[in-house]
Design a protein around this motif. Sequence first.
Motif, PDB file in Angstrom:
ATOM      1  N   ALA A  18       0.834  -1.284  -0.132  1.00  0.00           N
ATOM      2  CA  ALA A  18       0.119   0.008   0.400  1.00  0.00           C
ATOM      3  C   ALA A  18       0.755   1.053   0.179  1.00  0.00           C
ATOM      4  N   GLU A  19       2.151   0.634   0.367  1.00  0.00           N
ATOM      5  CA  GLU A  19       3.061   2.852   0.765  1.00  0.00           C
ATOM      6  C   GLU A  19       3.082   2.768  -1.049  1.00  0.00           C
ATOM      7  N   LEU A  20       3.258   2.210  -1.459  1.00  0.00           N
ATOM      8  CA  LEU A  20       3.861   2.114  -2.901  1.00  0.00           C
ATOM      9  C   LEU A  20       3.323   1.806  -3.694  1.00  0.00           C
ATOM     10  N   ALA A  21       1.735   2.054  -3.916  1.00  0.00           N
ATOM     11  CA  ALA A  21       0.304   2.043  -4.533  1.00  0.00           C
ATOM     12  C   ALA A  21       0.434   3.270  -5.288  1.00  0.00           C
ATOM     13  N   ALA A  22       0.945   4.084  -4.415  1.00  0.00           N
ATOM     14  CA  ALA A  22       1.096   5.794  -5.248  1.00  0.00           C
ATOM     15  C   ALA A  22       2.031   5.786  -6.423  1.00  0.00           C
ATOM     16  N   THR A  23       3.505   4.846  -6.573  1.00  0.00           N
ATOM     17  CA  THR A  23       4.518   5.104  -7.134  1.00  0.00           C
ATOM     18  C   THR A  23       4.279   4.315  -8.839  1.00  0.00           C
ATOM     19  N   ASP A  24       5.654   4.466  -9.192  1.00  0.00           N
ATOM     20  CA  ASP A  24       5.137   3.864 -10.554  1.00  0.00           C
ATOM     21  C   ASP A  24       5.961   2.770 -11.158  1.00  0.00           C
ATOM     22  N   ALA A  25       6.405   2.314  -9.021  1.00  0.00           N
ATOM     23  CA  ALA A  25       7.932   0.887  -8.844  1.00  0.00           C
ATOM     24  C   ALA A  25       7.593  -0.512  -9.859  1.00  0.00           C
ATOM     25  N   THR A  26       8.434  -0.942 -10.407  1.00  0.00           N
ATOM     26  CA  THR A  26       8.007  -2.430 -10.687  1.00  0.00           C
ATOM     27  C   THR A  26       8.220  -2.618  -9.693  1.00  0.00           C
ATOM     28  N   VAL A  27       7.062  -3.712  -9.170  1.00  0.00           N
ATOM     29  CA  VAL A  27       7.451  -4.474  -7.732  1.00  0.00           C
ATOM     30  C   VAL A  27       7.445  -5.868  -7.805  1.00  0.00           C
ATOM     31  N   VAL A  28       8.629  -6.473  -7.627  1.00  0.00           N
ATOM     32  CA  VAL A  28       7.962  -7.934  -7.464  1.00  0.00           C
ATOM     33  C   VAL A  28       8.122  -7.907  -6.375  1.00  0.00           C
ATOM     34  N   LEU A  29       7.253  -9.158  -5.987  1.00  0.00           N
ATOM     35  CA  LEU A  29       6.930 -10.070  -4.416  1.00  0.00           C
ATOM     36  C   LEU A  29       7.361 -11.499  -4.911  1.00  0.00           C
ATOM     37  N   ASP A  30       8.703 -11.258  -3.888  1.00  0.00           N
ATOM     38  CA  ASP A  30       8.950 -12.428  -3.316  1.00  0.00           C
ATOM     39  C   ASP A  30       8.382 -13.818  -3.124  1.00  0.00           C
TER      40      ASP A  30
END
Length: 215
Positions: A100-112
């Motif tokens: 949720a902290e990253l939701a407003a960003t354009d990050a490419t998030v990898v969930l390991d």
Amino acid sequence: MLELGLTGGIGSGKSTVAAMLVERGATLLDADAIVRELQLPGMPVLLAMAERWGDQILDDAGGLDRQAVADIVFADPDELAALNGIVHPAVGDEMTRRRAELAATDATVVLDIPLLVESGHRGLAGVIVVDVDPDVAVERLVSGRGFTAVDARNRISRQASRSERLELADLVVDNSGTLQELADQVDLAWEWIATLERPEPGAEVRRIGSRAEDG
């Protein structure tokens, strides 16, 4: 943010692939690392574990003796279910909070997430599976991480099968070769990620399950 699942059986080299993706610009959320944080002395997860299994799972400093937990849970499906019942909800809550902290960003998030097959993957833009023959995984666990062959095979048997993971995959990274060959495949994976449609920043974050790979 664009969210991708990364999974693979124990000994597959998934953590190496995760590190390579971070080098290429991804933001990593590592379920196992979160588990370890939640199992530090004084944390509610460790207190709940000690309440169930007693001081036998603690080391002399009051920290978690992971091998003691593994000896209990990987030989008994009921005990493994009990461990997941303690750890899984807490990890899911913390993973959701960080996402949720990253939701407003354009990050490419990898969930390991080691047990992504078992715990669910709805809402992800794609799933990357790191694949290796189970016999190779056992050899790596024995030679590189000090496992016994019996312990390694017990842990592998408690996870989803190789075929189940491959069925889930949108992209497969084969880690049966050299480190350079693996890096070349990760380059191709990163190029594939760049082709995926990115959600609008601030899109709703849905809970995605995750479990501990080991104690």
